[in-house]
Design an enzyme around this catalytic site. Structure first.
Site, PDB file in Angstrom:
ATOM      1  N   GLU A  64       0.835  -1.184   0.000  1.00 16.38           N
ATOM      2  CA  GLU A  64       0.000   0.000   0.000  1.00 16.38           C
ATOM      3  C   GLU A  64       0.878   1.245   0.000  1.00 16.38           C
ATOM      4  OE1 GLU A  64      -3.948   1.535   2.355  1.00 16.38           O
ATOM      5  OE2 GLU A  64      -2.451   0.404   3.485  1.00 16.38           O
ATOM      6  N   LEU A  66       2.059   4.784   0.914  1.00 17.83           N
ATOM      7  CA  LEU A  66       1.900   5.635   2.085  1.00 17.83           C
ATOM      8  C   LEU A  66       2.314   7.058   1.752  1.00 17.83           C
ATOM      9  CD1 LEU A  66       3.536   3.244   4.729  1.00 17.83           C
ATOM     10  CD2 LEU A  66       1.110   3.453   4.161  1.00 17.83           C
ATOM     11  N   ASP A 178      14.818  -5.086  11.959  1.00 18.05           N
ATOM     12  CA  ASP A 178      15.726  -4.168  11.248  1.00 18.05           C
ATOM     13  C   ASP A 178      15.202  -2.746  11.456  1.00 18.05           C
ATOM     14  OD1 ASP A 178      17.747  -3.139   9.691  1.00 18.05           O
ATOM     15  OD2 ASP A 178      16.880  -3.760   7.775  1.00 18.05           O
TER      16      ASP A 178
END
Length: 272
Positions: A64, A66, A178
C-alpha cells in the site's frame, strides 16, 4: 489507523495507482515472499501500524502506498506504545521466523540482502551467540574485515553469552528486526513499520536499532513504550550489546568506519 491512498488508476510504469512496487531483478529466491510473511506476522498482532501487503512475486512486492508526513511528539509516543504491544505479542522461540516461513530470513540493503540465520533457541544469549555473532565473524573474515583482535573479542563475547552471563528471563518478543529510523515511515496518522527482518528476539534489540541512526522524537517513543511495558533496569547500558550485529553487518557490507565502530563496541563489552 489507515495510511492515505491514491485513487484508482494505473501509473505510467503499469503499477496500479495507490500501490508501491518494491522491485529487484535477480532477487534471491523467495526474498520478497519472506518480507511479505514478516509484514503479515507483525500486522497480525494488531499493535502498531504495518504497511499492507497487496501482492508478491518472485521479483517484486506490492505494498500500500503511504503518504509521508512530519512526525510529532504525540505520534512518537503512540508509536512507542504500539511497539511495546507488538513485542508483547511474542514469538515461539528466539531466532524463529514468522509462522509459515521456513528457512533463513534476510538482512541488509535491497541490492545486497544477506542471510539472517534462523533457528529455535530457548535462551536469548545462545541465540545471539550462535545465530548472530558466529555468522557475523565468518562474514567479516570472508570479506577480510576481521582483525585478530576483533576475532578474539567476538569469540569471548559469544562465550559469555553461552554461559548465561548476559541473559535475563524475558520471553521471546515479536521483533521487526531491522528497526533503524528509515524503516519507520511517518504518515499523518503516525509511524508505520516497513521493510522488516521479522523474527523472535529480545525487545531491547528493536529499541537499540532505533537509537543507532537517530529516530526523530526517540525520547517520546521510549516514554510511550514504558507506559505499556517498563524496561528492565540497565537497558541503556545494554544498548551496545544489541547494536553489535547491525553495526557489524554494516562493517561487512561497507567497511570503513563501521569496522572501527564494531571493534569499539565489542571491545567495550568484553572489558577492553
Amino acid at each position: 489507523m489507515t495510511p492515505t491512498r491514491d485513487g484508482a488508476g494505473v501509473s505510467t510504469d503499469g503499477t496500479p495507482t495507490g500501490v508501491f512496487r518494491k522491485r529487484r531483478a535477480g532477487a534471491p529466491p523467495a526474498f520478497f515472499a519472506c518480507e511479505a510473511a514478516g509484514l503479515c506476522w507483525l500486522a497480525e498482532a494488531d499493535a502498531v501500524p504495518v504497511v499492507r501487503v497487496l501482492g508478491v512475486g518472485h521479483d517484486h512486492l506490492d505494498l500500500e502506498r503511504l503518504e509521508p508526513a512530519r512526525p510529532t511528539a504525540a505520534h512518537a509516543r503512540g508509536f512507542g506504545r504500539g511497539l511495546a504491544r507488538l513485542h508483547d505479542a511474542g514469538a515461539d522461540a528466539f531466532g524463529c521466523t514468522p509462522p509459515g516461513w521456513s528457512g533463513d530470513g534476510f538482512f541488509g540493503p535491497l541490492d545486497e540482502p544477506l542471510p539472517l540465520p534462523a533457528g529455535r533457541h530457548d535462551r536469548w544469549g545462545t541465540f545471539l551467540a550462535d545465530l548472530r555473532l558466529e555468522p557475523l565473524r565468518e562474514l567479516l573474515a570472508a570479506r577480510r574485515r576481521l582483525s585478530p583482535r576483533l576475532a578474539g573479542d567476538l569469540t569471548a563475547l559469544a562465550e559469555r553469552l553461552r554461559a548465561g552471563d548476559l541473559d535475563d528471563d524475558a520471553p521471546p518478543a515479536r521483533l521487526h528486526g531491522d528497526l533503524w529510523s528509515g524503516n519507520v515511515l511517518w504518515t499523518a496518522d503516525g509511524g508505520v513499520l516497513i521493510d522488516p527482518a521479522a523474527h523472535g528476539g529480545h525487545r531491547e534489540t528493536d529499541l537499540a536499532m532505533l537509537a543507532l541512526f537517530g529516530l526523530p522524537h526517540l525520547d517520546d517513543v521510549l516514554a510511550g513504550y514504558q507506559e505499556v511495558r517498563p524496561l528492565r533496569r540497565g537497558w541503556q547500558r545494554r544498548r551496545g550489546l544489541h547494536q553489535v550485529y547491525p553495526v557489524g553487518m554494516h562493517a561487512a557490507l561497507f567497511g570503513g568506519g563501521y569496522v572501527t565502530q564494531t571493534e569499539a563496541l565489542v571491545g567495550e563489552l568484553v572489558g577492553r
